[in-house]
Write an enzyme that holds these catalytic residues in place. Structure first.
Site, short mmCIF file in Angstrom:
data_model
loop_
_atom_site.label_atom_id
_atom_site.label_comp_id
_atom_site.label_asym_id
_atom_site.label_seq_id
_atom_site.Cartn_x
_atom_site.Cartn_y
_atom_site.Cartn_z
N TYR A 2 0.86 -1.18 0.00
CA TYR A 2 0.00 0.00 0.00
C TYR A 2 0.89 1.23 0.00
O TYR A 2 1.72 1.41 0.91
CB TYR A 2 -0.93 0.03 1.21
CG TYR A 2 -1.86 1.23 1.18
CD1 TYR A 2 -3.03 1.17 0.43
CD2 TYR A 2 -1.53 2.41 1.82
CE1 TYR A 2 -3.87 2.27 0.34
CE2 TYR A 2 -2.37 3.51 1.75
CZ TYR A 2 -3.54 3.43 1.00
OH TYR A 2 -4.36 4.53 0.90
N GLN A 64 -10.60 0.59 1.29
CA GLN A 64 -11.10 -0.29 0.23
C GLN A 64 -9.95 -1.04 -0.45
O GLN A 64 -10.13 -2.18 -0.91
CB GLN A 64 -11.92 0.51 -0.80
CG GLN A 64 -11.23 1.70 -1.40
CD GLN A 64 -11.49 2.98 -0.65
OE1 GLN A 64 -11.52 2.98 0.57
NE2 GLN A 64 -11.66 4.08 -1.39
N ASN A 87 -2.88 6.22 6.77
CA ASN A 87 -3.49 7.01 7.83
C ASN A 87 -4.11 6.09 8.88
O ASN A 87 -3.98 4.85 8.80
CB ASN A 87 -4.52 7.99 7.26
CG ASN A 87 -5.65 7.29 6.52
OD1 ASN A 87 -5.95 6.12 6.77
ND2 ASN A 87 -6.28 7.98 5.59
N SER A 111 2.13 9.16 11.09
CA SER A 111 3.54 9.39 11.38
C SER A 111 3.76 9.96 12.77
O SER A 111 2.95 10.72 13.29
CB SER A 111 4.14 10.35 10.35
OG SER A 111 4.11 9.80 9.07
N GLN A 133 8.07 15.87 9.96
CA GLN A 133 7.06 14.84 10.17
C GLN A 133 5.66 15.44 10.24
O GLN A 133 4.69 14.82 9.80
CB GLN A 133 7.36 14.07 11.45
CG GLN A 133 8.46 13.04 11.30
CD GLN A 133 8.16 12.03 10.21
OE1 GLN A 133 7.26 11.21 10.33
NE2 GLN A 133 8.92 12.07 9.13
N HIS A 136 3.57 15.56 7.05
CA HIS A 136 3.03 14.32 6.48
C HIS A 136 1.51 14.34 6.44
O HIS A 136 0.90 13.92 5.46
CB HIS A 136 3.51 13.11 7.29
CG HIS A 136 4.68 12.42 6.69
ND1 HIS A 136 4.69 11.91 5.41
CD2 HIS A 136 5.90 12.12 7.20
CE1 HIS A 136 5.86 11.35 5.16
NE2 HIS A 136 6.61 11.47 6.22
N GLU A 200 7.81 6.10 16.70
CA GLU A 200 8.19 5.57 15.39
C GLU A 200 9.61 6.03 15.04
O GLU A 200 10.47 5.23 14.68
CB GLU A 200 7.21 6.07 14.34
CG GLU A 200 7.55 5.64 12.91
CD GLU A 200 6.70 6.32 11.86
OE1 GLU A 200 6.69 5.83 10.72
OE2 GLU A 200 6.04 7.33 12.17
N HIS A 201 9.85 7.33 15.12
CA HIS A 201 11.17 7.91 14.89
C HIS A 201 11.65 8.56 16.19
O HIS A 201 10.88 9.28 16.83
CB HIS A 201 11.13 8.98 13.80
CG HIS A 201 10.54 8.50 12.50
ND1 HIS A 201 9.24 8.77 12.14
CD2 HIS A 201 11.09 7.80 11.48
CE1 HIS A 201 8.99 8.24 10.96
NE2 HIS A 201 10.09 7.64 10.54
N ASP A 234 14.22 8.61 5.80
CA ASP A 234 13.12 8.49 4.85
C ASP A 234 13.62 8.17 3.44
O ASP A 234 12.89 7.56 2.65
CB ASP A 234 12.30 9.78 4.80
CG ASP A 234 11.28 9.86 5.92
OD1 ASP A 234 11.01 8.83 6.55
OD2 ASP A 234 10.75 10.96 6.16
N GLU A 288 3.11 -35.18 29.64
CA GLU A 288 2.07 -34.26 29.18
C GLU A 288 0.72 -34.94 29.03
O GLU A 288 -0.27 -34.28 28.67
CB GLU A 288 2.48 -33.61 27.86
CG GLU A 288 3.64 -32.63 28.01
CD GLU A 288 3.95 -31.85 26.74
OE1 GLU A 288 4.62 -30.82 26.84
OE2 GLU A 288 3.50 -32.28 25.65
N HIS A 293 0.93 -39.57 21.28
CA HIS A 293 2.27 -39.08 20.94
C HIS A 293 3.33 -40.12 21.33
O HIS A 293 4.24 -40.42 20.55
CB HIS A 293 2.56 -37.77 21.70
CG HIS A 293 1.95 -36.54 21.08
ND1 HIS A 293 0.59 -36.38 20.93
CD2 HIS A 293 2.54 -35.41 20.58
CE1 HIS A 293 0.36 -35.20 20.38
NE2 HIS A 293 1.51 -34.59 20.14
#
Length: 305
Positions: A2, A64, A87, A111, A133, A136, A200-201, A234, A288, A293
């Site tokens: 995306y 979508q 977003n 961001s 930033q 953005h 994030e940064h 970036d 167990e 098994h």
């Protein structure tokens, strides 16, 4: 993949995702990006996609696009994994996709940037990073954490000054309105707060850079020193800019080559090998309470002894 394209043609994100996908040997790379009002994709995105070997390009954006990649349509193929930032709506849509058998890279967007600074920092540099930033999107968040009230005041003044000349002033202004300048008493308090936030940064501009480098546990990508702007990450410093947001750096790493790979294990046991480990398997299975098994090993050991 995306690729956001609503207010800026992020062809750099094509590079950040398609290049490792190619190196990993992905045979099919599908790109979705929202077209402009004329129904066209930005030529920068198309060029980067062609350069990086993207196999299919679809003009669709938003939730979508994520839905199409998740379930498949007549024109959008269903995929194994969805990559890319977006977003807040795209990020939530990606998380919902995981309930329907599709993997994602991470929750990525909106961001974020957090700068930690002390009295030694350059206020103009910090303001430029915060604004880089903020432009953005209106839902971006930028934060300054500082042990110096003087730096906070200088950065605030610099933001106002630099904001005036930005082409995307209206966007950055709204993001700045939702952002914070935070004073703390010392570096220890700052570090505790930053690890809890998990930016994030994360930019470090202090006289105690090593303290933060050694102590940071939760951040998508770390930028050290006055001459390491976030925008370098970036585009050209070599790290990937698709990173976890909303505190998800506590659990996720940024996109890397491993993001496009998965591992399978193989085993083949010889007669001697089964005789060697068989009793261990029987004991563990019995402990167990899994008799079938144990029997799967016991029946073979009986034939071998």
């Amino acid at each position: 993949m995306y690729i956001p394209g609503g207010t800026a043609p992020l062809f750099s994100t094509v590079l950040m995702l398609a290049v490792p996908a190619q190196i990993a040997g992905c045979k099919e790379i599908v790109l979705c990006s929202p077209p402009n009002k004329k129904g066209e994709l930005a030529p920068e995105i198309l060029f980067a996609a062609n350069l990086c070997g993207v196999t299919k390009i679809i003009k669709v954006g938003g939730i979508q696009a994520v839905a199409g990649l998740t379930f498949g349509t007549e024109s959008i193929p269903q995929v194994y994994k969805i990559f890319g930032p977006g977003n807040q709506f795209v990020t939530v849509a990606k998380q919902l996709a995981t309930k329907h058998g599709v993997a994602i890279d991470m929750p990525a967007g909106p961001s974020e940037l957090l700068v930690v600074a002390d009295k030694s920092a350059n206020a103009a540099y910090i303001a430029s990073d915060l604004l880089s930033q903020a432009e953005h999107g209106t839902d971006s968040q930028v934060i300054l954490v500082s042990t110096s009230k003087d730096i906070i005041e200088k950065v605030s003044n610099e933001i106002e000054k630099q904001l005036e000349v930005l082409p995307r002033k209206a966007i950055a202004e709204k993001a700045i309105a939702n952002s914070k300048l935070i004073y703390v008493e010392n570096h220890e308090v700052a570090l505790e707060m930053i690890n809890e936030y998990g930016p994030e940064h994360f930019i470090i501009c202090t006289e105690a850079n090593e303290f933060y480098v050694d102590g940071i546990r939760n951040a998508g990508s770390v930028f050290i020193g006055d001459y390491t702007p976030e925008s370098a990450g970036d585009y050209a410093s070599g790290t990937n800019h698709t990173l976890p947001t909303n505190g998800f750096s506590k659990a996720y790493s940024g996109v890397n080559l491993d993001s496009f790979l998965k591992q399978m294990t193989f085993q083949k046991i010889s007669k001697e090998g089964l005789l060697n480990i068989g009793e261990t398997i029987e004991l563990m299975a019995e402990a167990e309470g899994l008799q079938a098994h144990k029997n799967a090993v016991s029946i073979r050991l009986k034939d071998l002894k």
